[in-house]
Design an enzyme around this catalytic site. Structure first.
Site, PDB file in Angstrom:
ATOM      1  N   ILE A   1      18.507  18.566  15.049  1.00  0.00           N
ATOM      2  CA  ILE A   1      18.684  17.210  14.535  1.00  0.00           C
ATOM      3  C   ILE A   1      18.492  17.216  13.028  1.00  0.00           C
ATOM      4  O   ILE A   1      17.491  17.736  12.532  1.00  0.00           O
ATOM      5  CB  ILE A   1      17.644  16.255  15.163  1.00  0.00           C
ATOM      6  CG1 ILE A   1      17.696  16.337  16.691  1.00  0.00           C
ATOM      7  CG2 ILE A   1      17.860  14.821  14.683  1.00  0.00           C
ATOM      8  CD1 ILE A   1      16.486  15.724  17.379  1.00  0.00           C
ATOM      9  N   CYS A   2      19.456  16.646  12.314  1.00  0.00           N
ATOM     10  CA  CYS A   2      19.316  16.517  10.866  1.00  0.00           C
ATOM     11  C   CYS A   2      18.707  15.146  10.586  1.00  0.00           C
ATOM     12  O   CYS A   2      19.390  14.132  10.622  1.00  0.00           O
ATOM     13  CB  CYS A   2      20.680  16.654  10.198  1.00  0.00           C
ATOM     14  SG  CYS A   2      20.563  16.577   8.407  1.00  0.00           S
ATOM     15  N   LEU A   3      17.401  15.142  10.362  1.00  0.00           N
ATOM     16  CA  LEU A   3      16.667  13.902  10.135  1.00  0.00           C
ATOM     17  C   LEU A   3      15.604  14.186   9.084  1.00  0.00           C
ATOM     18  O   LEU A   3      14.777  15.087   9.271  1.00  0.00           O
ATOM     19  CB  LEU A   3      16.036  13.439  11.459  1.00  0.00           C
ATOM     20  CG  LEU A   3      15.340  12.094  11.496  1.00  0.00           C
ATOM     21  CD1 LEU A   3      16.314  10.961  11.182  1.00  0.00           C
ATOM     22  CD2 LEU A   3      14.693  11.863  12.847  1.00  0.00           C
TER      23      LEU A   3
END
Length: 147
Positions: free
Chosen positions: A84-86
């Site tokens: 996840i790109c967060l």
């Protein structure tokens, strides 16, 4: 320090669970959790149930947990490995954040993708140029993998 903090977060989660999410340890290992996120009703992921794994580092909460989707999801900020790109899972992490806040942030990422910081550029491009196709594909994947 870490296990005490994780215990406290588990207690808080059980007392006051975030909307449409649940999480807890896998077996006896307090450092390895599984979470369930319900697809937000105002998104193409509506009706889906998404499994997420959470691994706490030994120096939690000073380092962020490793969080990944186990359910396949068509999204510009989530790749085929479930990464996840967060920002809060990377450089914007703060010890003041909790798993509850992380899960809520992932829920809002499902509703509002961030195509300007994509993990999957092709999906981000589709999101920006053909929203209808993006939503249909995301809906199809949700029906296929998350229901």
């Amino acid at each position: 320090m870490a296990s005490k903090r994780i215990q406290k977060e588990l207690k808080d989660l059980q007392k006051d669970p975030p909307t449409s999410c649940s999480a807890g340890p896998v077996g006896e290992d307090m450092f390895h959790w599984q979470a369930t996120i319900m697809g937000p009703s105002d998104s193409p992921y509506a009706g889906g149930v998404f499994l997420v794994t959470i691994h706490f580092p030994p120096d939690y909460p000073f380092k962020p947990p490793k969080v990944a989707f186990r359910t396949k999801v068509f999204h510009p900020n989530i790749n085929s490995n479930g990464s996840i790109c967060l920002d809060i899972l990377k450089d914007q992490w703060s010890p003041a954040l909790t798993i509850s806040k992380v899960l809520l942030s992932i829920c809002s990422l499902l509703t509002d993708p961030n195509p300007d910081d994509p993990l999957v550029p092709e999906i981000a491009h589709m999101y920006k140029t053909d929203r209808h196709k993006y939503e249909n594909t995301a809906r199809t994947w949700t029906q296929r993998y998350a229901m």
